[in-house]
Design a protein around this motif. Sequence first.
Motif, PDB file in Angstrom:
ATOM      1  N   ILE A  77       0.832  -1.204   0.000  1.00 52.86           N
ATOM      2  CA  ILE A  77       0.000   0.000   0.000  1.00 52.86           C
ATOM      3  C   ILE A  77       0.868   1.256   0.000  1.00 52.86           C
ATOM      4  O   ILE A  77       0.760   2.115  -0.888  1.00 52.86           O
ATOM      5  CB  ILE A  77      -0.977  -0.013   1.190  1.00 52.86           C
ATOM      6  CG1 ILE A  77      -1.982  -1.158   1.031  1.00 52.86           C
ATOM      7  CG2 ILE A  77      -1.708   1.331   1.293  1.00 52.86           C
ATOM      8  CD1 ILE A  77      -2.973  -1.286   2.177  1.00 52.86           C
ATOM      9  N   LEU A  78       1.728   1.384   0.984  1.00 49.85           N
ATOM     10  CA  LEU A  78       2.560   2.592   1.067  1.00 49.85           C
ATOM     11  C   LEU A  78       3.655   2.615   0.008  1.00 49.85           C
ATOM     12  O   LEU A  78       4.273   3.661  -0.220  1.00 49.85           O
ATOM     13  CB  LEU A  78       3.172   2.709   2.456  1.00 49.85           C
ATOM     14  CG  LEU A  78       2.179   3.043   3.577  1.00 49.85           C
ATOM     15  CD1 LEU A  78       2.889   3.103   4.919  1.00 49.85           C
ATOM     16  CD2 LEU A  78       1.469   4.368   3.300  1.00 49.85           C
ATOM     17  N   LEU A  83       0.490   6.729  -5.005  1.00 52.45           N
ATOM     18  CA  LEU A  83       0.233   7.216  -3.653  1.00 52.45           C
ATOM     19  C   LEU A  83       1.455   7.936  -3.105  1.00 52.45           C
ATOM     20  O   LEU A  83       1.346   9.000  -2.491  1.00 52.45           O
ATOM     21  CB  LEU A  83      -0.160   6.054  -2.740  1.00 52.45           C
ATOM     22  CG  LEU A  83      -0.425   6.442  -1.277  1.00 52.45           C
ATOM     23  CD1 LEU A  83      -1.539   7.469  -1.167  1.00 52.45           C
ATOM     24  CD2 LEU A  83      -0.757   5.200  -0.441  1.00 52.45           C
ATOM     25  N   LYS A  84       2.633   7.373  -3.329  1.00 49.99           N
ATOM     26  CA  LYS A  84       3.856   8.027  -2.866  1.00 49.99           C
ATOM     27  C   LYS A  84       4.018   9.409  -3.494  1.00 49.99           C
ATOM     28  O   LYS A  84       4.424  10.371  -2.819  1.00 49.99           O
ATOM     29  CB  LYS A  84       5.076   7.155  -3.202  1.00 49.99           C
ATOM     30  CG  LYS A  84       5.149   5.871  -2.393  1.00 49.99           C
ATOM     31  CD  LYS A  84       6.314   4.985  -2.818  1.00 49.99           C
ATOM     32  CE  LYS A  84       7.637   5.620  -2.491  1.00 49.99           C
ATOM     33  NZ  LYS A  84       8.771   4.696  -2.802  1.00 49.99           N
ATOM     34  N   SER A  85       3.679   9.540  -4.768  1.00 47.36           N
ATOM     35  CA  SER A  85       3.752  10.842  -5.434  1.00 47.36           C
ATOM     36  C   SER A  85       2.777  11.836  -4.814  1.00 47.36           C
ATOM     37  O   SER A  85       3.127  13.008  -4.592  1.00 47.36           O
ATOM     38  CB  SER A  85       3.453  10.667  -6.925  1.00 47.36           C
ATOM     39  OG  SER A  85       3.458  11.906  -7.589  1.00 47.36           O
ATOM     40  N   ALA A  86       1.561  11.372  -4.522  1.00 50.10           N
ATOM     41  CA  ALA A  86       0.564  12.244  -3.907  1.00 50.10           C
ATOM     42  C   ALA A  86       1.024  12.700  -2.530  1.00 50.10           C
ATOM     43  O   ALA A  86       0.921  13.898  -2.177  1.00 50.10           O
ATOM     44  CB  ALA A  86      -0.773  11.516  -3.812  1.00 50.10           C
ATOM     45  N   LEU A  87       1.558  11.784  -1.745  1.00 47.26           N
ATOM     46  CA  LEU A  87       2.020  12.138  -0.409  1.00 47.26           C
ATOM     47  C   LEU A  87       3.205  13.101  -0.468  1.00 47.26           C
ATOM     48  O   LEU A  87       3.300  14.038   0.336  1.00 47.26           O
ATOM     49  CB  LEU A  87       2.406  10.868   0.354  1.00 47.26           C
ATOM     50  CG  LEU A  87       1.253   9.907   0.675  1.00 47.26           C
ATOM     51  CD1 LEU A  87       1.799   8.627   1.301  1.00 47.26           C
ATOM     52  CD2 LEU A  87       0.229  10.564   1.581  1.00 47.26           C
ATOM     53  N   GLU A 223     -14.533   0.085  -5.094  1.00 47.38           N
ATOM     54  CA  GLU A 223     -14.097  -1.279  -5.350  1.00 47.38           C
ATOM     55  C   GLU A 223     -12.817  -1.587  -4.563  1.00 47.38           C
ATOM     56  O   GLU A 223     -12.231  -0.707  -3.917  1.00 47.38           O
ATOM     57  CB  GLU A 223     -13.853  -1.467  -6.856  1.00 47.38           C
ATOM     58  CG  GLU A 223     -15.102  -1.307  -7.708  1.00 47.38           C
ATOM     59  CD  GLU A 223     -16.171  -2.325  -7.351  1.00 47.38           C
ATOM     60  OE1 GLU A 223     -15.812  -3.502  -7.082  1.00 47.38           O
ATOM     61  OE2 GLU A 223     -17.359  -1.954  -7.326  1.00 47.38           O
ATOM     62  N   THR A 224     -12.390  -2.818  -4.627  1.00 52.02           N
ATOM     63  CA  THR A 224     -11.150  -3.236  -3.979  1.00 52.02           C
ATOM     64  C   THR A 224      -9.994  -2.339  -4.424  1.00 52.02           C
ATOM     65  O   THR A 224      -9.800  -2.117  -5.618  1.00 52.02           O
ATOM     66  CB  THR A 224     -10.823  -4.689  -4.356  1.00 52.02           C
ATOM     67  OG1 THR A 224     -11.878  -5.531  -3.918  1.00 52.02           O
ATOM     68  CG2 THR A 224      -9.517  -5.137  -3.720  1.00 52.02           C
ATOM     69  N   GLY A 225      -9.257  -1.801  -3.459  1.00 48.68           N
ATOM     70  CA  GLY A 225      -8.114  -0.959  -3.769  1.00 48.68           C
ATOM     71  C   GLY A 225      -8.415   0.512  -3.858  1.00 48.68           C
ATOM     72  O   GLY A 225      -7.529   1.319  -4.177  1.00 48.68           O
ATOM     73  N   TYR A 226      -9.659   0.913  -3.526  1.00 43.75           N
ATOM     74  CA  TYR A 226     -10.043   2.332  -3.571  1.00 43.75           C
ATOM     75  C   TYR A 226      -9.316   3.106  -2.470  1.00 43.75           C
ATOM     76  O   TYR A 226      -9.178   2.626  -1.338  1.00 43.75           O
ATOM     77  CB  TYR A 226     -11.551   2.461  -3.389  1.00 43.75           C
ATOM     78  CG  TYR A 226     -12.030   3.879  -3.202  1.00 43.75           C
ATOM     79  CD1 TYR A 226     -12.225   4.711  -4.297  1.00 43.75           C
ATOM     80  CD2 TYR A 226     -12.275   4.398  -1.925  1.00 43.75           C
ATOM     81  CE1 TYR A 226     -12.662   6.020  -4.121  1.00 43.75           C
ATOM     82  CE2 TYR A 226     -12.706   5.691  -1.746  1.00 43.75           C
ATOM     83  CZ  TYR A 226     -12.896   6.500  -2.846  1.00 43.75           C
ATOM     84  OH  TYR A 226     -13.320   7.793  -2.676  1.00 43.75           O
ATOM     85  N   VAL A 227      -8.867   4.331  -2.798  1.00 43.54           N
ATOM     86  CA  VAL A 227      -8.098   5.153  -1.863  1.00 43.54           C
ATOM     87  C   VAL A 227      -8.661   6.573  -1.824  1.00 43.54           C
ATOM     88  O   VAL A 227      -8.961   7.163  -2.866  1.00 43.54           O
ATOM     89  CB  VAL A 227      -6.609   5.216  -2.268  1.00 43.54           C
ATOM     90  CG1 VAL A 227      -5.811   6.023  -1.242  1.00 43.54           C
ATOM     91  CG2 VAL A 227      -6.027   3.820  -2.421  1.00 43.54           C
ATOM     92  N   ALA A 228      -8.800   7.108  -0.627  1.00 45.54           N
ATOM     93  CA  ALA A 228      -9.163   8.514  -0.441  1.00 45.54           C
ATOM     94  C   ALA A 228      -8.263   9.089   0.643  1.00 45.54           C
ATOM     95  O   ALA A 228      -7.702   8.355   1.469  1.00 45.54           O
ATOM     96  CB  ALA A 228     -10.626   8.647  -0.042  1.00 45.54           C
TER      97      ALA A 228
END
Length: 305
Positions: A77-78, A83-87, A223-228
Amino acid sequence: MASLTETFIEDGFADLGVLMPEEACRELMQAVRASRNFGPDIFLDQATFEANPQYRGTNPMPGRNLFEALSPKSDFILAEPRLKSALSELLGADYTVLDQKLVCGVPDRWLPDWLKPRIIGNPVNNLGPYIRPAYRDITYFYGIDFHQDIIDWKSRYSDLITVYVYIHPVTAGDAPLYVLPRSHKLGACMFPHDLTKQSDGRWLYRNGTGGEMPLDERMLVGETGYVACWHACTLHGTMPVSSDAERFSARFLISRGQAAQAGLDAVNASIPYPLSLEDTRRDLGAAGEARIKGNIITGRPVAER
């Protein structure tokens, strides 16, 4: 197209969509389910609880955290590049993971009969105090009223965001997150919050220091894997699970690093209200027990016990 920082300035929330690979989520779910018999047996019996009620220190912690114990199955996940780019954009490339854990929404059929009268209608039903100690490596909940995640960080400046990941499909009956975009604009406010449902279906939100605004509600199904992800002052909550099945998610609190620039700086500079609180909540007694009844998200008015 707006940048993530611009989206956070306006909404205090971002829907990142399905980022996580389905197969990796499925393997993680299999490992979670294999860890215990999920159901009524995870709860203490009434006599054991009443002999030594513990309202604090029952959440996952270092050394008692199933998400961390399941590494490397949980590491994907991390490590996800988007996601890493967004963070990195919001928090700087040297961001810090403050907390990571699995969260389980508990269906009604799991609850012991003795427990239901104690918790129905409470603003925050973190069930940790009622769970057998061996199983407190997950956070279990039964509906949580609209709140800000700064609630757990007394006196801390809002230099963190929350990332939430659905590791299986979540529908309207699976205790999805409800978010009030733009609510971060009124800064850090003591819980429970001053929210009134209007005739047009919007919420009128007042922060107690002269700020108020109407807010639309957004239900996060995915769905599976959704991120907010959302700002520490963004209001969000959940209804109790209305289906027969539990709901599992992964939740992360991630703070700004020491980088010279980060998008969160611009977000916080746009908020004309305080971004930290000396006292974050008034719903708990001296021992950490609930002393307020009511739950705004479910339509029950909040009142002192």
